[in-house]
Design a protein around this motif. Structure first.
Motif, PDB file in Angstrom:
ATOM      1  N   TRP A 152       0.916  -1.535   0.349  1.00  0.00           N
ATOM      2  CA  TRP A 152       0.170  -0.153  -0.022  1.00  0.00           C
ATOM      3  C   TRP A 152       0.922   1.659  -0.263  1.00  0.00           C
ATOM      4  O   TRP A 152       0.987   2.621  -0.724  1.00  0.00           O
ATOM      5  CB  TRP A 152      -1.097   0.154   0.981  1.00  0.00           C
ATOM      6  N   LEU A 153       2.052   1.401   0.589  1.00  0.00           N
ATOM      7  CA  LEU A 153       2.806   2.640   1.074  1.00  0.00           C
ATOM      8  C   LEU A 153       3.719   2.376  -0.629  1.00  0.00           C
ATOM      9  O   LEU A 153       3.578   4.202  -0.829  1.00  0.00           O
ATOM     10  CB  LEU A 153       4.105   2.079   1.835  1.00  0.00           C
ATOM     11  N   GLY A 154       4.160   1.660  -1.207  1.00  0.00           N
ATOM     12  CA  GLY A 154       4.636   1.695  -2.560  1.00  0.00           C
ATOM     13  C   GLY A 154       3.953   2.102  -4.280  1.00  0.00           C
ATOM     14  O   GLY A 154       4.300   3.445  -4.103  1.00  0.00           O
ATOM     15  N   ALA A 155       2.406   1.488  -3.399  1.00  0.00           N
ATOM     16  CA  ALA A 155       1.546   2.594  -5.252  1.00  0.00           C
ATOM     17  C   ALA A 155       1.117   3.722  -4.242  1.00  0.00           C
ATOM     18  O   ALA A 155       1.291   4.533  -5.174  1.00  0.00           O
ATOM     19  CB  ALA A 155       0.220   1.707  -4.504  1.00  0.00           C
ATOM     20  N   ALA A 156       1.171   4.031  -2.881  1.00  0.00           N
ATOM     21  CA  ALA A 156       1.099   5.540  -2.611  1.00  0.00           C
ATOM     22  C   ALA A 156       1.768   6.764  -2.714  1.00  0.00           C
ATOM     23  O   ALA A 156       1.403   7.414  -3.285  1.00  0.00           O
ATOM     24  CB  ALA A 156       0.719   5.648  -0.930  1.00  0.00           C
ATOM     25  N   LEU A 157       3.353   6.176  -2.496  1.00  0.00           N
ATOM     26  CA  LEU A 157       4.503   7.307  -3.125  1.00  0.00           C
ATOM     27  C   LEU A 157       4.863   7.124  -4.545  1.00  0.00           C
ATOM     28  O   LEU A 157       4.928   7.774  -5.464  1.00  0.00           O
ATOM     29  CB  LEU A 157       5.862   6.020  -2.841  1.00  0.00           C
ATOM     30  N   PHE A 158       4.260   5.757  -5.335  1.00  0.00           N
ATOM     31  CA  PHE A 158       4.421   6.282  -7.055  1.00  0.00           C
ATOM     32  C   PHE A 158       3.131   6.869  -7.335  1.00  0.00           C
ATOM     33  O   PHE A 158       3.725   7.798  -8.317  1.00  0.00           O
ATOM     34  CB  PHE A 158       4.186   4.677  -7.502  1.00  0.00           C
ATOM     35  N   GLY A 159       2.513   6.626  -6.403  1.00  0.00           N
ATOM     36  CA  GLY A 159       0.888   7.909  -7.317  1.00  0.00           C
ATOM     37  C   GLY A 159       1.591   9.296  -6.662  1.00  0.00           C
ATOM     38  O   GLY A 159       1.352  10.335  -7.408  1.00  0.00           O
ATOM     39  N   LEU A 160       1.900   9.608  -5.439  1.00  0.00           N
ATOM     40  CA  LEU A 160       2.705  11.078  -5.419  1.00  0.00           C
ATOM     41  C   LEU A 160       4.217  11.610  -6.600  1.00  0.00           C
ATOM     42  O   LEU A 160       3.616  12.603  -6.997  1.00  0.00           O
ATOM     43  CB  LEU A 160       3.173  11.239  -3.881  1.00  0.00           C
ATOM     44  N   ALA A 161       4.839  10.858  -6.540  1.00  0.00           N
ATOM     45  CA  ALA A 161       5.708  10.462  -7.645  1.00  0.00           C
ATOM     46  C   ALA A 161       5.369  11.247  -8.998  1.00  0.00           C
ATOM     47  O   ALA A 161       5.460  12.147  -9.997  1.00  0.00           O
ATOM     48  CB  ALA A 161       6.714  10.273  -7.521  1.00  0.00           C
TER      49      ALA A 161
END
Length: 620
Positions: A489-498
């Protein structure tokens, strides 16, 4: 037989025609009228009804009949009929006679010797009176002496005639209650005295003289001391015409149930209840009715019962045994069916148990019931099906079976017997083996081949048990498996922000590139501002440079917008009124320069200066 109505008129016309053809003189009416009344029974009970018959013979056409006031009687129904007859005598004219008959169904309201007042016949200013009628009334019910005579009536069963014997069995005598004479509920038994185990049939009817819409709920009586079985349970109301004590009713069957008493003595059947809706649609009316209680006298079975007699073995029964096949190879099964069929409580009788010699292993039977109700009697078949597995070769005999029962019609005990059944077991192809010490001993002559497997064996599963393992949370992969969803979940959130930031950076860079392109086009337009350059090319370049700059700053297409729409878009983006006016001035000057070739060179310089001022001063 008397004829009335149109048939009588037709017969009369035919007789007159025949008399006319024979030369007989015209008919003549009889003289003074005759006026009488009578009852069909001289003694009745307070629960019984009787008929009062009033007859007027040769009454005037305008005559009216006045019935006696019913002070001590209740009038349940009335009917009228007319009969005409003609008499031919010698050479005289035929004599016509007309008889009016009035039939009233009455019931006395009290006991004693009661008098029915005379009836009156009134025609104009004349009147005639009958004689009073005396009748003796007793409390309760007095059997109608005409019932026995009616049972031998050969016309029973025809419309208008009393019901036949079968109908009488299905619907015994019913008495009209005093309070609910138009709609009442009645329970009846076809037999109120039976033996233990003998069937008596309970029927529940609605008798109505009004229209019924539905029966909302039916509560059957308690049947303690009985084994009961439904034989008829209609799903829809279907009435049939019935005459109860001379009163026409529609009878609706609600339930019919077979009762088998399980003990001797007087057994009571409580009252049934039903909620009934009369009328239709909004005119419906719901009423509650309670039936009459009943009592059954149950007699014990007579002494002298044969061995093996059970109290449920009552009726008419036949016992049969069937084996298939009777010649088998060793290791092959034989199916033996013990069937008991007849009339009686099928579900409560038990066929005799099948036995056999030791070399025949007999497994527990499976039971099958097949009901076939007929004429409201419970009857059918109960079958026990055995699986017989021979254990050795030879010829064996299944002994005869006997089923004792009591026949209530013949009032004696009977025994239904079967013949013995012989089964031959032969050696199979490769299926025979030598005898073992545990094999059963044969009772037949000759050498025996014994089934070493001991017959059929049940399938069993051998279970194994192991010690409990280590707890799950001590496994090395437990923690990674628990944290894996959170890490994903954290990886998906960071990818969306970047990705969002990169998209914003790309948008800003595109805007800057578009602004530089606009300034480059404006510089190109300045090169065209010299004398000799085409005016249309110059102003077109200036206009495209300004539109490209506006799209870069507003981040929205402006090409094709009208002046008003462009001004509204600039105002929505926060551009002040002075700058919006300068933009309109540059665009208007470009339009004028492209479509007015005679513009001065100084005008081009001013347009370039205004366009450059719009671009340079935009960010301040």
């Amino acid at each position: 037989m008397r004829r009335t109505g149109s048939s009588a008129a037709a017969l009369l016309a035919l007789v007159l025609a025949v008399a006319g053809s024979l030369g007989v003189a015209g008919p003549a009416w009889a003289g003074a009228p005759e006026f009488t009344q009578r009852v069909d029974r001289s003694e009745v009970g307070t629960q019984d009804t009787f008929r009062l018959i009033v007859e007027a013979v040769d009454a005037p056409d305008d005559a009216q009949v006045q019935f006696p006031p019913p002070e001590d009687f209740e009038v349940l129904s009335s009917s009228q009929s007319t009969q005409r007859s003609i008499q031919l005598s010698g050479n005289g004219p035929p004599v016509l006679q007309e008889t009016r008959r009035y039939t009233l169904i009455l019931r006395a309201t009290r006991s004693g010797t009661l008098t029915i007042p005379p009836a009156t016949l009134v025609a104009g200013d004349r009147s005639w009176r009958t004689q009073p009628v005396r009748i003796r009334v007793r409390e309760g019910h007095i059997p109608d002496p005409r019932a026995a005579a009616q049972s031998n009536d050969p016309f029973a069963g025809f419309p208008g005639f009393p019901p036949d014997m079968d109908e009488a069995l299905r619907m015994p005598e019913v008495r009209i209650p005093r309070g609910d004479s138009d709609l009442f509920l009645r329970a009846s038994l076809d037999k109120d005295e039976v033996y233990v185990g003998e069937q008596t049939t309970l029927s529940l009817y609605i008798f109505s003289r009004v229209d019924l819409s539905s029966v909302d709920a039916v509560t059957m009586p308690k049947l303690e001391g009985f084994w009961s079985e439904d034989v008829e349970s209609p799903s829809q109301l279907s009435g049939e015409q019935r005459i109860v004590d001379g009163v026409p009713y529609r009878a609706y069957l609600l339930r019919r149930r077979a009762l088998f008493p399980v003990k001797a003595g007087e057994l009571s059947i409580s009252a049934a209840e039903a909620d009934i809706t009369t009328g239709f649609l909004f005119a419906g009316h719901r009423v509650h009715r309670v039936s009459n209680p009943l009592t059954v006298k149950v007699k014990p079975l007579p002494p002298g019962a044969p061995p093996g007699m059970q109290s449920a073995n009552v009726g008419q029964w036949r016992l049969t045994v069937e084996a298939s096949p009777t010649r088998v190879e060793l290791g092959q099964p034989v199916t033996v069916r013990v069937t008991l069929e007849g009339v009686g409580n099928v579900k409560n009788v038990t066929p005799p148990r099948l036995t056999g010699p030791a070399p025949l292993r007999i497994f527990d039977p499976t039971t099958t019931d097949r009901m076939a109700p007929g004429r409201n009697r419970v009857q059918g078949v109960r079958m026990h099906e055995y699986l017989v597995m021979p254990q050795q070769t030879g010829t064996f005999t299944l002994p005869a079976l006997a089923f004792p029962f009591f026949d209530p019609k013949a009032r004696r005990y009977e025994v239904s017997r079967t013949d013995p059944v012989r089964i031959t077991v032969e050696p199979g192809a490769g299926g025979a083996s030598s005898s073992t010490p545990s094999a059963p001993r044969a009772d037949a002559d000759g050498a025996k081949n014994v089934l070493t497997g001991g017959g059929l064996r049940p399938l069993r599963h051998q279970a194994t048990f192991s010690a409990p393992s280590a707890p799950l949370w001590l496994h090395p992969l437990f923690l990674p498996a628990v944290l894996a969803p959170l890490v994903l979940w954290l990886g998906a959130a960071l990818f969306g922000l970047a990705r969002g930031r990169l998209r914003a950076a790309d948008a800003g860079g595109a805007s800057q590139r578009q602004a530089r392109e606009a300034r480059r086009r404006l510089a190109a337009a300045q090169a065209l501002a010299g004398e000799g350059a085409p005016a249309q090319a110059f102003y077109t370049e200036v206009e495209r440079a300004l539109q490209g700059f506006l799209e870069a700053r507003l981040r929205t297409p402006v090409l094709g917008l009208t002046r008003e729409a462009l001004d509204a878009q600039l105002a929505q983006s926060g551009v002040d009124a002075e700058r919006r006016a300068r933009v309109r001035s540059v665009l208007d000057a470009c339009d004028a320069g492209r479509f007015a070739p005679g513009a001065e060179l100084a005008g081009r310089e001013r347009v370039l200066s205004d366009a450059a001022a719009v671009m340079e001063g935009w960010d301040r």
